[in-house]
Design a protein around this motif. Structure first.
Motif, PDB file in Angstrom:
ATOM      1  N   ASN A 133      50.943  54.132  42.521  1.00  0.00           N
ATOM      2  CA  ASN A 133      52.230  54.564  42.984  1.00  0.00           C
ATOM      3  C   ASN A 133      51.853  55.232  44.365  1.00  0.00           C
ATOM      4  OD1 ASN A 133      54.847  55.263  43.910  1.00  0.00           O
ATOM      5  ND2 ASN A 133      54.992  56.918  42.255  1.00  0.00           N
ATOM      6  N   VAL A 134      51.217  54.782  45.293  1.00  0.00           N
ATOM      7  CA  VAL A 134      50.610  55.266  46.586  1.00  0.00           C
ATOM      8  C   VAL A 134      51.897  55.748  47.721  1.00  0.00           C
ATOM      9  CG1 VAL A 134      49.417  54.793  48.735  1.00  0.00           C
ATOM     10  CG2 VAL A 134      48.824  53.836  46.801  1.00  0.00           C
ATOM     11  N   ASN A 135      51.704  56.999  47.684  1.00  0.00           N
ATOM     12  CA  ASN A 135      52.630  57.709  48.745  1.00  0.00           C
ATOM     13  C   ASN A 135      52.034  57.269  50.170  1.00  0.00           C
ATOM     14  OD1 ASN A 135      53.981  59.435  50.565  1.00  0.00           O
ATOM     15  ND2 ASN A 135      53.708  61.210  49.220  1.00  0.00           N
ATOM     16  N   LEU A 136      53.004  56.445  50.617  1.00  0.00           N
ATOM     17  CA  LEU A 136      52.593  55.983  51.969  1.00  0.00           C
ATOM     18  C   LEU A 136      53.095  56.561  53.309  1.00  0.00           C
ATOM     19  CD1 LEU A 136      53.765  52.171  51.267  1.00  0.00           C
ATOM     20  CD2 LEU A 136      51.434  53.046  51.397  1.00  0.00           C
ATOM     21  N   THR A 137      53.804  57.766  52.783  1.00  0.00           N
ATOM     22  CA  THR A 137      53.954  58.947  54.008  1.00  0.00           C
ATOM     23  C   THR A 137      52.655  59.628  54.349  1.00  0.00           C
ATOM     24  OG1 THR A 137      56.344  58.960  53.394  1.00  0.00           O
ATOM     25  CG2 THR A 137      55.389  60.768  54.541  1.00  0.00           C
ATOM     26  N   THR A 138      51.890  59.865  52.972  1.00  0.00           N
ATOM     27  CA  THR A 138      50.705  60.707  53.491  1.00  0.00           C
ATOM     28  C   THR A 138      49.230  59.876  52.948  1.00  0.00           C
ATOM     29  OG1 THR A 138      50.681  61.465  51.266  1.00  0.00           O
ATOM     30  CG2 THR A 138      51.956  62.881  52.753  1.00  0.00           C
ATOM     31  N   GLU A 139      49.440  58.775  52.378  1.00  0.00           N
ATOM     32  CA  GLU A 139      48.278  58.309  52.000  1.00  0.00           C
ATOM     33  C   GLU A 139      47.995  56.569  52.523  1.00  0.00           C
ATOM     34  OE1 GLU A 139      47.568  60.264  47.897  1.00  0.00           O
ATOM     35  OE2 GLU A 139      48.870  58.406  47.883  1.00  0.00           O
ATOM     36  N   ALA A 140      48.870  56.305  53.517  1.00  0.00           N
ATOM     37  CA  ALA A 140      48.828  54.920  54.151  1.00  0.00           C
ATOM     38  C   ALA A 140      47.461  54.607  54.885  1.00  0.00           C
ATOM     39  CB  ALA A 140      49.936  54.901  55.277  1.00  0.00           C
ATOM     40  N   ASN A 141      46.760  55.460  55.042  1.00  0.00           N
ATOM     41  CA  ASN A 141      45.357  55.258  55.721  1.00  0.00           C
ATOM     42  C   ASN A 141      44.431  54.773  54.831  1.00  0.00           C
ATOM     43  OD1 ASN A 141      45.266  57.691  54.706  1.00  0.00           O
ATOM     44  ND2 ASN A 141      43.785  58.422  56.462  1.00  0.00           N
ATOM     45  N   ASN A 142      44.458  54.968  53.557  1.00  0.00           N
ATOM     46  CA  ASN A 142      43.702  54.506  52.531  1.00  0.00           C
ATOM     47  C   ASN A 142      43.547  52.851  52.475  1.00  0.00           C
ATOM     48  OD1 ASN A 142      42.895  56.849  51.305  1.00  0.00           O
ATOM     49  ND2 ASN A 142      44.770  57.010  50.546  1.00  0.00           N
ATOM     50  N   GLU A 143      42.356  52.462  52.050  1.00  0.00           N
ATOM     51  CA  GLU A 143      42.074  50.818  52.314  1.00  0.00           C
ATOM     52  C   GLU A 143      42.631  50.026  50.876  1.00  0.00           C
ATOM     53  OE1 GLU A 143      38.232  50.088  53.310  1.00  0.00           O
ATOM     54  OE2 GLU A 143      38.271  51.497  55.183  1.00  0.00           O
ATOM     55  N   ILE A 144      43.423  49.069  51.084  1.00  0.00           N
ATOM     56  CA  ILE A 144      43.654  48.291  49.765  1.00  0.00           C
ATOM     57  C   ILE A 144      42.290  47.568  49.426  1.00  0.00           C
ATOM     58  CG2 ILE A 144      45.169  46.186  49.369  1.00  0.00           C
ATOM     59  CD1 ILE A 144      47.119  47.038  51.428  1.00  0.00           C
ATOM     60  N   LEU A 145      41.544  47.067  50.259  1.00  0.00           N
ATOM     61  CA  LEU A 145      40.496  46.299  49.981  1.00  0.00           C
ATOM     62  C   LEU A 145      39.156  46.840  50.493  1.00  0.00           C
ATOM     63  CD1 LEU A 145      39.550  43.468  48.947  1.00  0.00           C
ATOM     64  CD2 LEU A 145      39.558  42.624  51.439  1.00  0.00           C
ATOM     65  N   GLN A 157      26.763  35.071  43.731  1.00  0.00           N
ATOM     66  CA  GLN A 157      26.938  36.319  43.477  1.00  0.00           C
ATOM     67  C   GLN A 157      28.073  36.892  44.504  1.00  0.00           C
ATOM     68  OE1 GLN A 157      25.603  38.579  41.172  1.00  0.00           O
ATOM     69  NE2 GLN A 157      26.852  40.407  42.220  1.00  0.00           N
ATOM     70  N   PHE A 158      27.843  36.679  45.904  1.00  0.00           N
ATOM     71  CA  PHE A 158      28.957  37.203  46.778  1.00  0.00           C
ATOM     72  C   PHE A 158      30.119  36.674  46.253  1.00  0.00           C
ATOM     73  CE2 PHE A 158      31.091  35.870  50.542  1.00  0.00           C
ATOM     74  CZ  PHE A 158      31.315  37.090  51.305  1.00  0.00           C
ATOM     75  N   GLU A 159      30.486  35.239  46.180  1.00  0.00           N
ATOM     76  CA  GLU A 159      31.812  34.944  45.506  1.00  0.00           C
ATOM     77  C   GLU A 159      32.267  35.491  44.427  1.00  0.00           C
ATOM     78  OE1 GLU A 159      33.719  32.761  47.296  1.00  0.00           O
ATOM     79  OE2 GLU A 159      32.166  32.330  48.872  1.00  0.00           O
ATOM     80  N   HIS A 160      31.446  35.919  43.530  1.00  0.00           N
ATOM     81  CA  HIS A 160      32.087  36.566  42.171  1.00  0.00           C
ATOM     82  C   HIS A 160      32.328  38.050  42.622  1.00  0.00           C
ATOM     83  CE1 HIS A 160      31.908  38.223  38.248  1.00  0.00           C
ATOM     84  NE2 HIS A 160      31.030  39.218  38.757  1.00  0.00           N
ATOM     85  N   GLU A 161      31.574  38.596  43.412  1.00  0.00           N
ATOM     86  CA  GLU A 161      31.967  40.056  43.802  1.00  0.00           C
ATOM     87  C   GLU A 161      33.448  40.142  44.660  1.00  0.00           C
ATOM     88  OE1 GLU A 161      31.000  42.989  42.771  1.00  0.00           O
ATOM     89  OE2 GLU A 161      29.834  41.944  41.111  1.00  0.00           O
ATOM     90  N   LEU A 162      33.403  39.047  45.677  1.00  0.00           N
ATOM     91  CA  LEU A 162      34.457  38.838  46.488  1.00  0.00           C
ATOM     92  C   LEU A 162      35.926  38.727  45.592  1.00  0.00           C
ATOM     93  CD1 LEU A 162      35.515  38.956  49.488  1.00  0.00           C
ATOM     94  CD2 LEU A 162      34.757  36.350  49.520  1.00  0.00           C
ATOM     95  N   LYS A 163      35.940  37.810  44.538  1.00  0.00           N
ATOM     96  CA  LYS A 163      36.986  37.529  43.783  1.00  0.00           C
ATOM     97  C   LYS A 163      37.298  38.825  42.927  1.00  0.00           C
ATOM     98  CE  LYS A 163      36.208  32.806  42.933  1.00  0.00           C
ATOM     99  NZ  LYS A 163      35.786  31.725  41.968  1.00  0.00           N
ATOM    100  N   ALA A 189      42.520  44.319  45.076  1.00  0.00           N
ATOM    101  CA  ALA A 189      43.664  44.532  46.120  1.00  0.00           C
ATOM    102  C   ALA A 189      44.764  44.030  45.737  1.00  0.00           C
ATOM    103  CB  ALA A 189      42.869  43.736  47.353  1.00  0.00           C
ATOM    104  N   ARG A 190      44.832  42.852  45.160  1.00  0.00           N
ATOM    105  CA  ARG A 190      46.328  42.165  44.645  1.00  0.00           C
ATOM    106  C   ARG A 190      46.822  43.054  43.563  1.00  0.00           C
ATOM    107  NH1 ARG A 190      43.539  36.301  44.397  1.00  0.00           N
ATOM    108  NH2 ARG A 190      44.493  35.512  46.398  1.00  0.00           N
ATOM    109  N   ASN A 191      46.042  43.805  42.732  1.00  0.00           N
ATOM    110  CA  ASN A 191      46.710  44.624  41.768  1.00  0.00           C
ATOM    111  C   ASN A 191      47.299  45.835  42.484  1.00  0.00           C
ATOM    112  OD1 ASN A 191      45.976  42.833  39.406  1.00  0.00           O
ATOM    113  ND2 ASN A 191      44.298  43.934  39.152  1.00  0.00           N
TER     114      ASN A 191
END
Length: 77
Positions: free
Chosen positions: A5-17, A44-50, A56-58
């Motif tokens: 439940n991100v407060n987008l007024t004060t925390e919108a600069n946080n990274e999703i990914l 290994q790269f593909e595993h971590e990227l997934k 990020a989707r969650n």
């Protein structure tokens, strides 16, 4: 911070990914791979990227209503 439940007024600069550096990849290779070649490094790269994309989707799905509401409010200013 509550990622569900991100407060987008004060925390919108946080990274999703989260970022993913070469240093992190090299550490993962060192710790996780017994055989190092193009295929195992790519896997290994593909595993971590997934994992990062799923995380990020969650976060996105948990905050979709907040995102829509915030975008509507911003547009109506």
């Amino acid at each position: 911070m509550n990622w569900n439940n991100v407060n987008l007024t004060t925390e919108a600069n946080n990274e999703i990914l989260d970022g993913y550096s070469f240093e992190t990849l090299l550490l993962e290779i060192h710790c996780n791979l017994t055989e190092i070649n193009r295929d195992t490094v790519r896997a290994q790269f593909e595993h971590e990227l997934k994992i990062k994309i799923q995380s990020a989707r969650n976060i996105f799905e948990s905050n979709l209503d907040n995102i829509v509401q915030h975008a509507i409010e911003d547009r109506n200013k």
